[in-house]
Design a protein around this motif. Structure first.
Motif, PDB file in Angstrom:
ATOM      1  N   LYS A  84       0.791  -1.404  -0.194  1.00 48.32           N
ATOM      2  CA  LYS A  84       0.034  -0.011  -0.059  1.00 48.32           C
ATOM      3  C   LYS A  84       0.881   1.407  -0.010  1.00 48.32           C
ATOM      4  O   LYS A  84       0.676   2.288  -0.737  1.00 48.32           O
ATOM      5  N   ALA A  85       2.007   1.295   0.848  1.00 48.38           N
ATOM      6  CA  ALA A  85       2.820   2.427   0.867  1.00 48.38           C
ATOM      7  C   ALA A  85       3.485   2.502  -0.494  1.00 48.38           C
ATOM      8  O   ALA A  85       3.677   3.883  -1.092  1.00 48.38           O
ATOM      9  N   PHE A  86       3.950   1.656  -1.194  1.00 53.75           N
ATOM     10  CA  PHE A  86       4.695   1.592  -2.429  1.00 53.75           C
ATOM     11  C   PHE A  86       3.673   2.173  -3.365  1.00 53.75           C
ATOM     12  O   PHE A  86       4.057   3.066  -4.209  1.00 53.75           O
ATOM     13  N   ALA A  87       2.297   1.702  -3.510  1.00 48.86           N
ATOM     14  CA  ALA A  87       1.449   2.311  -4.266  1.00 48.86           C
ATOM     15  C   ALA A  87       1.049   3.751  -4.356  1.00 48.86           C
ATOM     16  O   ALA A  87       0.907   4.490  -5.035  1.00 48.86           O
ATOM     17  N   THR A  88       1.090   4.132  -2.646  1.00 48.58           N
ATOM     18  CA  THR A  88       0.854   5.423  -2.655  1.00 48.58           C
ATOM     19  C   THR A  88       2.137   6.374  -3.113  1.00 48.58           C
ATOM     20  O   THR A  88       1.824   7.411  -3.482  1.00 48.58           O
ATOM     21  N   ALA A  91       1.829   6.766  -6.736  1.00 50.09           N
ATOM     22  CA  ALA A  91       0.827   7.886  -7.023  1.00 50.09           C
ATOM     23  C   ALA A  91       1.211   9.459  -6.540  1.00 50.09           C
ATOM     24  O   ALA A  91       0.989  10.275  -7.358  1.00 50.09           O
ATOM     25  N   ASN A  92       2.022   9.472  -5.595  1.00 52.77           N
ATOM     26  CA  ASN A  92       2.567  10.876  -5.148  1.00 52.77           C
ATOM     27  C   ASN A  92       3.416  11.500  -6.221  1.00 52.77           C
ATOM     28  O   ASN A  92       3.552  12.419  -6.435  1.00 52.77           O
ATOM     29  N   ILE A  93       4.317  10.490  -6.530  1.00 53.95           N
ATOM     30  CA  ILE A  93       5.461  10.926  -7.549  1.00 53.95           C
ATOM     31  C   ILE A  93       4.693  11.327  -8.876  1.00 53.95           C
ATOM     32  O   ILE A  93       4.849  12.246  -9.438  1.00 53.95           O
TER      33      ILE A  93
END
Length: 205
Positions: A84-88, A91-93
């Motif tokens: 989940k943190a990796f996906a976030t 998305a943030n980048i």
């Protein structure tokens, strides 16, 4: 090779014991086939993978950034980044780059306490999915996924379904072709299926 991959079909499937990511191997520019061996699925860490549909240069560029960020996180925090943190992070980048965007759509797959799958659009929109497809052949892949996906399927079954979905696009979408890359991420980590294994599945369809 640089430029935009107009075609591509990518597929992601959550199984009860892991995640499957798959993509075709054709890279095209306009109506020209530029390569028949494009890599579109990438290992980021032992338990994290990403598949990209779009500009090959942008996909490779973001994968390099993601690998660096995930390594820095492990060094600073002392544990691996969650799916989940990796996906976030992805998305943030992408959201932070929306004025000079990455021309690509990303599928994020991985396994920590459980399998996880996220779809991230070029400007950072993020959705958690049980199954997903992106790229020019996605309609053909979705036709297979929607009819055959089951939430309790094993990776063994999910691999066969992913091959079927990509194969449907191979047959119908002019920009999708030249073979299949397929990876599994489960409690044992990242592994890529061999050409022989994929050929055997195709033969049995």
């Amino acid at each position: 090779m640089t430029g935009h991959i107009k075609g591509t079909t990518t597929v992601g499937i959550v199984c009860k014991d892991g995640v499957v990511l798959a993509a075709d191997k054709r890279g095209s520019y306009g109506n020209m086939i530029m390569t028949k061996n494009a890599t579109k699925v990438f290992q980021v860490e032992d338990h994290l993978a990403v598949a990209g549909a779009g500009s090959v240069g942008d996909i490779l560029g973001l994968v390099r950034v993601l690998r660096a960020e995930v390594s820095l996180y492990r060094a600073r925090v002392g544990k691996p980044m969650s799916v989940k943190a990796f996906a976030t992070l992805t998305a943030n980048i992408l959201q932070g780059s929306k004025y000079y965007p990455y021309f690509a759509w990303f599928l994020i797959g991985g396994y920590d306490e459980r399998p996880g799958l996220y779809s991230v659009d070029p400007i950072g929109g993020i959705t958690e999915d049980r199954y997903v497809s992106a790229g020019s052949g996605m309609e053909f892949a979705y036709a297979i996924l929607e009819e055959n996906y089951r939430s309790n399927m094993t990776v063994k079954t999910g691999v066969k379904l992913a091959v079927r979905a990509i194969n449907a696009a191979l047959k119908r979408d002019v920009y999708t072709g030249d073979g299949i890359t397929l990876v599994v991420v489960d409690k044992n980590g990242y592994r890529e299926m061999s050409k022989e294994d994929i050929a055997a599945i195709l033969k049995a369809l």
